[in-house]
Design an enzyme around this catalytic site. Structure first.
Site, short mmCIF file in Angstrom:
data_model
loop_
_atom_site.label_atom_id
_atom_site.label_comp_id
_atom_site.label_asym_id
_atom_site.label_seq_id
_atom_site.Cartn_x
_atom_site.Cartn_y
_atom_site.Cartn_z
N GLY A 214 11.88 69.27 46.73
CA GLY A 214 12.94 68.37 47.67
C GLY A 214 11.89 68.67 49.40
N SER A 215 12.69 68.42 49.99
CA SER A 215 12.39 68.79 51.44
C SER A 215 11.44 70.34 52.07
CB SER A 215 13.28 68.76 52.40
OG SER A 215 14.11 67.63 52.83
N ILE A 216 11.05 70.87 51.09
CA ILE A 216 10.51 71.98 50.79
C ILE A 216 8.86 70.89 51.21
CG2 ILE A 216 11.89 73.85 51.39
CD1 ILE A 216 10.76 74.17 47.69
#
Length: 490
Positions: A214-216
């Site tokens: 995801g966004s990491i």
């Protein structure tokens, strides 16, 4: 000597040479391997009751020991005093189910060489210490305890690491299991129950399970852009409600379903702080697949990790797979599609940023010591690879700190300590999202000041469910570990 007798003598000489060579090889070279092979039931049975070395944490907590039988001093019972808390690290030594974890990978140290093999007899002859050795881990017991308590009954994982050395400070995977149950009289039933449990309690999620990051993953995307000169924090991007993906009818939205900010354009800095998908999907396409994949590989993707414990590799598709798939590249740049990462991989990403771009080899055994507590081996920290330059690491650190002070990771903040972080909410088809947090602190430590990097993942929305996010679910767990590490009262 006539020819027939000479030939017979030669054949007998060769045969005896081969016999002696084979015997020597199997006793001196292959013998220890046969001895320690868990599939060897005869040898395993002979080891039952033998003393094994003690395993302790860095602060002296005993997590595995051999207890002497009160009626027979030559017989020992293996015990795991902390049960579920260290099960995935220490593993177990079971007659029925073999040997796992450190009990397997460090069996050469933990198992006594007082046996009937030639190597054992030679060691005794030359006065070697035949008693089993012990292991001191890098794990901090208090951090381990806080991580397990914070995760609770939720499925997930937590890893904490010293960015400067690679020493693992905490490693928790939930659900877990009690290794004592696999060596007792009801080991068979317990093992079958664990093996058939759909929650997979035997699986070490920290090192042996991979997820969409995801966004990491945007840490890697922005690092690629900075390293390659595609953009800097002040670079402006169009700020659409939705990003149309070229060559398809698909679009990418932000988590809010709105524009990233209120204006027509947004800086890369604000897009990172707000974790805007539209901007980072566009950035991934601007950077290109060669640069993005190469940057991920510099962080360790698509490579075998040189740790002193088993690990699963993290993967990103080859750059040429995106030649006619820009939508796939855009989704990869925000940590979706086919990119998969273990929690261990992502904590190394954060550790690299904290450590000026250098990734240290992760390790969990700090020292090997004799039965008389003399240290005979100590792990020396070593650089594994250079992920980014120091200037890029410092820029990403500044952005990650702003994520904690004014962005999506505010619930990871610790009073009077500079924390850098990034949240992620990875979409899972047909189910609640996985919630991530990755970060480190303190930012810009003083010389000699201890630093810590942490990753938290909670599967399938944890206790919150469909509405879970990295900021609401994973960041508060990380905050508890960070506060404990820095000695900040809750």
């Amino acid at each position: 000597m006539n020819p027939p007798i000479r030939h017979l003598a030669l054949i007998m000489f060769v045969a005896f040479s081969l016999l002696i060579g084979a015997t020597t090889y199997h006793q001196l070279i292959a013998g220890p391997g046969y001895r320690d092979d868990p599939r060897n039931l005869r040898v395993a049975a002979s080891r039952l009751g033998r003393e094994r070395g003690t395993i302790i944490t860095r602060d002296g907590e005993v997590v595995a020991e051999s207890i002497q039988d009160a009626n027979d001093p030559s017989v020992f019972q293996r015990s795991y005093p902390r049960g579920v808390l260290y099960a995935h690290i220490v593993g177990y030594d079971s007659l029925l189910f073999g040997t796992t974890g450190l009990e397997s990978s460090r069996s050469t140290d933990l198992v006594s060489t007082r046996d009937a093999t030639i190597s054992g007899l030679l060691a005794a002859l030359f006065g070697s210490d035949l008693r089993p050795k012990g292991l001191r881990l890098t794990i901090d017991h208090q951090l381990q305890l806080v991580a397990a308590t914070a995760l609770g009954d939720q499925r997930g994982a937590v890893i904490a690491i010293d960015p400067a050395t690679g020493a693992i400070l905490a490693m928790v995977s939930t659900p877990s299991f009690d290794p004592n149950s696999l060596i007792g009289p009801r080991a068979g039933d317990a093992g079958q129950a664990l093996d058939s449990d759909p929650a997979l309690p035997l699986l070490n999620r920290t090192t042996s399970e991979s997820y969409a990051p995801g966004s990491i993953f945007k840490i890697i995307t922005i690092a690629a852009a900075l390293e390659n000169g595609n953009a800097n924090p002040l670079t402006l991007f169009d700020d659409p409600v939705a990003l149309d993906l070229p060559g398809s009818t698909a679009v990418i939205h932000n988590f809010s379903g709105k524009t990233c900010t209120a204006g027509d354009t947004v800086s890369l800095e604000n897009a990172f702080i707000r974790s805007c998908n539209t901007i980072f999907a566009q950035l991934g396409m601007d950077v290109g697949s060669d640069v993005l994949v190469s940057q991920a590989e510099k962080f360790g993707f698509n490579d075998e990790m040189p740790a002193d414990f088993p690990t699963l590799g993290s993967v990103i598709p080859a750059a040429n797979t995106f030649t006619f798939d820009l939508p796939g590249l855009a989704q990869t740049a925000i940590g979706q599609k086919d990119v998969q990462a273990t929690p261990l991989q992502m904590v190394l990403v954060a550790a690299a940023i904290a450590n000026g771009g250098d990734i240290m080899v992760p390790y969990i055994v700090d020292e090997v010591f004799t039965a008389e507590a003399t240290v005979v081996e100590r792990t020396q920290p070593a650089v594994w690879r250079k992920a980014v330059g120091r200037a890029t690491a410092e820029t990403v650190t500044t952005l990650m700190e702003r994520v904690v002070t004014s962005g999506t990771a505010r619930r990871a903040a610790v009073a009077n300590v500079r924390i850098a972080g990034k949240t992620g909410t990875a979409e899972v088809p047909g189910g609640p999202p996985h919630a991530w947090f990755v970060g480190f602190g303190p930012v810009a430590p003083e010389p000699g000041e201890a630093q810590i990097a942490i990753v938290v993942i909670v599967e399938s929305g944890g206790d919150i469910g469909e509405s879970a996010t990295g900021g609401s679910l994973a960041a508060p767990i990380a905050q508890q570990l960070l506060a404990t590490f820095f000695g900040v009262p809750k």
